[in-house]
Design a protein around this motif. Structure first.
Motif, short mmCIF file in Angstrom:
data_model
loop_
_atom_site.label_atom_id
_atom_site.label_comp_id
_atom_site.label_asym_id
_atom_site.label_seq_id
_atom_site.Cartn_x
_atom_site.Cartn_y
_atom_site.Cartn_z
N ILE A 48 0.83 -1.20 0.00
CA ILE A 48 0.00 0.00 0.00
C ILE A 48 0.87 1.25 0.00
O ILE A 48 0.66 2.19 -0.77
CB ILE A 48 -0.94 0.00 1.23
CG1 ILE A 48 -1.92 -1.16 1.14
CG2 ILE A 48 -1.69 1.34 1.34
CD1 ILE A 48 -2.71 -1.39 2.42
N THR A 162 -12.73 2.65 -8.99
CA THR A 162 -12.79 2.12 -7.63
C THR A 162 -14.07 1.32 -7.40
O THR A 162 -14.06 0.26 -6.76
CB THR A 162 -12.70 3.25 -6.58
OG1 THR A 162 -11.44 3.92 -6.74
CG2 THR A 162 -12.77 2.69 -5.17
N GLY A 214 -7.54 4.52 5.51
CA GLY A 214 -7.19 4.05 4.18
C GLY A 214 -6.44 2.73 4.24
O GLY A 214 -6.73 1.78 3.49
N TYR A 215 -5.48 2.66 5.15
CA TYR A 215 -4.71 1.43 5.34
C TYR A 215 -5.62 0.29 5.82
O TYR A 215 -5.54 -0.84 5.31
CB TYR A 215 -3.58 1.65 6.35
CG TYR A 215 -2.26 2.01 5.72
CD1 TYR A 215 -1.38 1.01 5.33
CD2 TYR A 215 -1.88 3.33 5.53
CE1 TYR A 215 -0.15 1.33 4.76
CE2 TYR A 215 -0.67 3.66 4.96
CZ TYR A 215 0.20 2.65 4.58
OH TYR A 215 1.40 2.96 4.01
N ALA A 217 -8.91 -0.03 5.54
CA ALA A 217 -9.87 -0.42 4.51
C ALA A 217 -9.21 -1.31 3.46
O ALA A 217 -9.77 -2.35 3.07
CB ALA A 217 -10.46 0.83 3.85
N LEU A 218 -8.03 -0.92 3.02
CA LEU A 218 -7.33 -1.72 2.01
C LEU A 218 -6.92 -3.07 2.56
O LEU A 218 -7.02 -4.09 1.88
CB LEU A 218 -6.10 -0.95 1.50
CG LEU A 218 -6.27 -0.25 0.15
CD1 LEU A 218 -5.03 0.52 -0.21
CD2 LEU A 218 -6.60 -1.25 -0.94
N TYR A 242 -6.57 -2.70 -6.02
CA TYR A 242 -6.96 -1.57 -5.17
C TYR A 242 -5.79 -0.85 -4.52
O TYR A 242 -6.00 0.17 -3.86
CB TYR A 242 -7.95 -2.03 -4.11
CG TYR A 242 -9.35 -2.13 -4.66
CD1 TYR A 242 -10.04 -1.00 -5.07
CD2 TYR A 242 -9.98 -3.36 -4.80
CE1 TYR A 242 -11.31 -1.08 -5.60
CE2 TYR A 242 -11.26 -3.46 -5.32
CZ TYR A 242 -11.93 -2.31 -5.72
OH TYR A 242 -13.19 -2.40 -6.25
N ARG A 243 -4.57 -1.32 -4.69
CA ARG A 243 -3.43 -0.59 -4.16
C ARG A 243 -2.81 0.33 -5.22
O ARG A 243 -1.77 0.94 -4.98
CB ARG A 243 -2.37 -1.54 -3.62
CG ARG A 243 -1.72 -2.40 -4.68
CD ARG A 243 -0.48 -3.11 -4.18
NE ARG A 243 -0.01 -4.09 -5.14
CZ ARG A 243 0.67 -3.81 -6.24
NH1 ARG A 243 0.91 -2.55 -6.54
NH2 ARG A 243 1.07 -4.76 -7.06
N SER A 247 -6.65 4.39 -7.15
CA SER A 247 -7.66 3.87 -6.24
C SER A 247 -7.96 4.93 -5.19
O SER A 247 -7.06 5.60 -4.69
CB SER A 247 -7.15 2.60 -5.55
OG SER A 247 -7.91 2.30 -4.41
N PHE A 249 -8.62 4.57 -2.24
CA PHE A 249 -7.98 4.20 -0.97
C PHE A 249 -6.51 4.60 -0.92
O PHE A 249 -5.89 4.58 0.14
CB PHE A 249 -8.10 2.69 -0.75
CG PHE A 249 -9.51 2.19 -0.74
CD1 PHE A 249 -10.38 2.52 0.29
CD2 PHE A 249 -9.99 1.41 -1.79
CE1 PHE A 249 -11.70 2.08 0.28
CE2 PHE A 249 -11.30 0.95 -1.80
CZ PHE A 249 -12.15 1.30 -0.76
N PRO A 253 -5.65 9.20 1.04
CA PRO A 253 -4.61 9.21 2.08
C PRO A 253 -3.33 9.91 1.64
O PRO A 253 -2.65 10.54 2.46
CB PRO A 253 -4.36 7.72 2.36
CG PRO A 253 -5.64 7.06 2.00
CD PRO A 253 -6.15 7.83 0.81
#
Length: 344
Positions: A48, A162, A214-215, A217-218, A242-243, A247, A249, A253
């Motif tokens: 991430i 997303t 964010g971290y 959720a991912l 998603y990383r 994205s 997420f 952030p």
């Protein structure tokens, strides 16, 4: 000359450390498989962070370059730096007999951008070449039209990809797609400089919370994906999807992290500013085609370290310190022995 404050320079260093962490996690495969352990969690965090580091780098570029005059000399200096690392390591490995290359592969090292030796660097340099035209367009927009542009681009590049998991709409290391995403993030960085984003402005605790959420959720998405992919291969790319930098997420952030450092009143620090100046070459060093595999598998023997409690984290710290130390030596020699004479 006004001395540059070190808040953003420190962010450059952190961004590069996150990128190194990302590459380590991917190259040693600690996010692969279905056994969820501490190393996999650590790898997910690294995976991430790397994309956040890339987005932050482009945000910084947009923030500073929107008001800068274009310099072809700086572009050439950047290209020459890339050229030196690509050709230099090829020559070292050939002379020492470590690597046997065909004529075609040897020629490719002389054209690192054309053959996408470094996807990030390639897209970044092309972005810099486009900056004068992007700036002229952006500076000609009213704030209202700039807002409309950002909303439209955000829907196209972030919201729709997303929401719809298809493995095609988010992220790519192909240069054309990379350039488009870099331009989009650059436009955000420029907007922050020109107008600011009130949602993030003077909201330190909110920004910290956004990064943490964010971290989380991912990480949750990835862990769910690990479970689902055992039943359906469709979910196997959930983490890599998603990383990516567009994205939501990752993007949100990243903006929060940028604002935290932008608003931090950190005075000029010679050491921080110097380390920030060699962060770009740190990327060129550890992502060099001749270095990458040997670094993680031969030098650090990550397959062995991966089985030691705390070994991955300790190795990451030692690796980053080593990279900056080695890069400082290389850059001193390259600038004073080669670049200085070429620029004449």
């Amino acid at each position: 000359m006004k001395k540059r404050n070190s808040n953003i320079e420190l962010l450059r260093i952190i961004a590069m450390c996150l990128i190194v962490f990302h590459h380590m996690a991917l190259n040693i495969g600690i996010v692969e498989g279905n056994n969820i352990d501490i190393n996999m969690i650590f790898g997910i965090i690294g995976g991430i962070g790397g994309k956040i580091g890339v987005v932050v780098y482009i945000l910084i570029t947009g923030y500073f370059y929107i008001n800068k005059d274009f310099s072809m000399k700086k572009v050439f200096t950047l290209w020459f730096q890339i050229f030196c690392y690509s050709v230099g390591f090829m020559l070292i490995f050939r002379i020492l007999g470590i690597e046997k290359l065909s004529k075609v592969d040897t020629i490719k090292t002389f054209f690192p951008l054309a053959y996408n030796q470094y996807w990030f660097i390639t897209a970044y340099l092309y972005l810099i070449l486009l900056v004068p035209f992007i700036n002229k367009f952006l500076n000609g927009l009213s704030k209202e039209n700039y807002n409309k542009l950002l909303v439209l681009l955000s829907v196209i590049f972030v919201i729709i990809p997303t929401l719809f998991y298809t493995n095609k709409l988010i992220g790519s290391t192909n240069t054309p797609i990379g350039i488009l995403l870099f331009i989009y993030v650059y436009i955000i960085g420029a907007y922050i400089r020109l107008y600011g984003i009130s949602f993030f402005k003077n909201r330190k605790l909110r920004n910290i919370a956004i990064i943490i959420l964010g971290y989380i959720a991912l990480a949750v998405i990835v862990l769910i994906g690990k479970k689902l992919e055992q039943k359906n291969i469709f979910w196997s790319n959930l983490f890599s999807y998603y990383r990516e930098m567009n994205s939501i997420f990752i993007l949100i952030p990243s903006i929060s992290l940028f604002y935290i450092f932008k608003e931090w009143k950190l005075k000029h620090n010679v050491i921080i500013n110097y380390l920030a100046s060699i962060s770009f070459p740190v990327y060129l060093l550890h992502e060099n085609n001749f270095i990458r595999y040997r670094l993680w598998h031969n030098v650090f023997n990550m397959e062995f370290i991966n089985n030691i409690p705390g070994g991955v984290f300790t190795t990451l710290v030692c690796t980053i310190i080593s990279f900056y130390f080695i890069t400082a030596i290389i850059e001193f020699l390259r600038k004073n022995v080669i670049e200085k004479n070429v620029l004449k």
